[in-house]
Design a protein around this motif. Structure first.
Motif, PDB file in Angstrom:
ATOM      1  N   GLU A 139       0.814  -1.214   0.000  1.00 23.77           N
ATOM      2  CA  GLU A 139       0.000   0.000   0.000  1.00 23.77           C
ATOM      3  C   GLU A 139       0.851   1.269   0.000  1.00 23.77           C
ATOM      4  O   GLU A 139       0.367   2.352  -0.351  1.00 23.77           O
ATOM      5  N   THR A 147       2.874   4.257  -3.884  1.00 25.79           N
ATOM      6  CA  THR A 147       1.886   5.222  -4.368  1.00 25.79           C
ATOM      7  C   THR A 147       1.833   5.309  -5.892  1.00 25.79           C
ATOM      8  O   THR A 147       0.864   5.824  -6.449  1.00 25.79           O
ATOM      9  N   SER A 153      -6.211  -5.785   2.084  1.00 27.11           N
ATOM     10  CA  SER A 153      -7.037  -4.579   2.163  1.00 27.11           C
ATOM     11  C   SER A 153      -7.855  -4.407   0.890  1.00 27.11           C
ATOM     12  O   SER A 153      -7.515  -4.942  -0.168  1.00 27.11           O
ATOM     13  N   ASN A 154      -8.910  -3.666   1.013  1.00 28.10           N
ATOM     14  CA  ASN A 154      -9.756  -3.379  -0.149  1.00 28.10           C
ATOM     15  C   ASN A 154      -8.957  -2.651  -1.226  1.00 28.10           C
ATOM     16  O   ASN A 154      -9.128  -2.900  -2.418  1.00 28.10           O
ATOM     17  N   LYS A 155      -8.068  -1.768  -0.804  1.00 28.09           N
ATOM     18  CA  LYS A 155      -7.250  -1.007  -1.748  1.00 28.09           C
ATOM     19  C   LYS A 155      -6.388  -1.925  -2.614  1.00 28.09           C
ATOM     20  O   LYS A 155      -6.306  -1.757  -3.840  1.00 28.09           O
TER      21      LYS A 155
END
Length: 275
Positions: free
Chosen positions: A227, A230, A247-249
């Motif tokens: 995550e 970037t 994670s959803n991301k």
């Protein structure tokens, strides 16, 4: 008078050096032509012409700096003599029918920035000497029959931006030094036999835009450190043995929604942390 004679001698001596360099490189290219069945190339070389007139060859200041013979029906083996082209910045022999191994001394080509040997029939492993190419930015070896593990010293390729090794038979874990390749923008390792866990140190690859590990045997937790990347725009880590929560991301980055295999070959999906 003596000074004039000295200057004339230096001038002609310099010309002799450049001529020798040019002839030596020409001999290597002729060897490449012979070793890869130049008579059957799509774009053939007229060896009676100057080297800068030969298809795919770029010469600057009497030095060969680029050879691009992509998709030109080369067959046979890459001659070891090619590693003596010490001014070469690009070697692209992709999309041909070359077999045999990558020359062991390829690390002698210190100025090399682009190495593309993809879509051939090369066998063997990645020579350790390849890690001695300080200027290498692109390493593309896709769709060959290469095997073995990545060299432990691969982290020495500090300028490397594009690493593409998909559809081979590479195996083993990613070396710890892999996570030191901070210039990497694209990594394509899919359809190999890589194993082991992804280190949280993958968060060090801050410039990474594309990560494709599809269809390997990576296992363990998907590092949440992903995550931190970037610049990451595309990711495919499906069809591995990862477990745990994601994670959803991260799940949104993976087109196959984190579809995994378990130890007995069944297909499952990783549970996603919502929010």
């Amino acid at each position: 008078m003596n000074k004039k004679i000295t200057l004339i001698f230096i001038f002609f001596f310099s010309l002799s050096i450049f001529a020798n360099i040019s002839q030596a490189e020409k001999d290597v290219l002729i060897k490449l032509n012979q070793a890869t069945n130049g008579a059957k190339w799509i774009n053939k070389w007229d060896l009676s012409l100057p080297m800068n007139k030969w298809y795919g060859v770029k010469v600057v200041d009497d030095k060969v700096i680029s050879i691009n013979l992509n998709n030109n029906n080369l067959t046979g083996r890459i001659p070891v003599e090619i590693t003596t082209l010490l001014n070469l910045q690009e070697l692209n022999l992709g999309t041909n029918l070359l077999n045999g191994e990558i020359p062991l001394n390829i690390g002698n080509m210190k100025t090399l920035q682009i190495l593309d040997l993809s879509f051939n029939k090369l066998t063997g492993f990645i020579p350790v000497s390849i890690c001695n190419l300080p200027n290498l930015k692109t390493l593309v070896l896709d769709r060959n029959i290469l095997s073995g593990e990545l060299p432990p010293q691969i982290g020495k390729l500090t300028m490397l931006e594009n690493l593409s090794l998909y559809e081979n038979s590479f195996q083993g874990q990613l070396p710890l030094s892999f996570y030191q390749l901070k210039s990497l923008k694209s990594v394509s390792l899919y359809s190999n036999r890589f194993t082991g866990k992804l280190s949280p140190a993958i968060g060090n690859l801050e410039l990474l835009e594309n990560l494709n590990l599809f269809d390997n045997d990576f296992k363990g937790q998907v590092p949440l450190e992903l995550e931190k990347l970037t610049h990451l725009k595309k990711m495919n880590i499906s069809y591995n043995l990862f477990s745990g929560l994601v994670s959803n991301k991260l799940s949104l980055l993976d087109k196959l929604n984190m579809t995994m295999r378990n130890e007995i070959g069944n297909v499952v999906s990783l549970p996603v942390i919502k929010g």
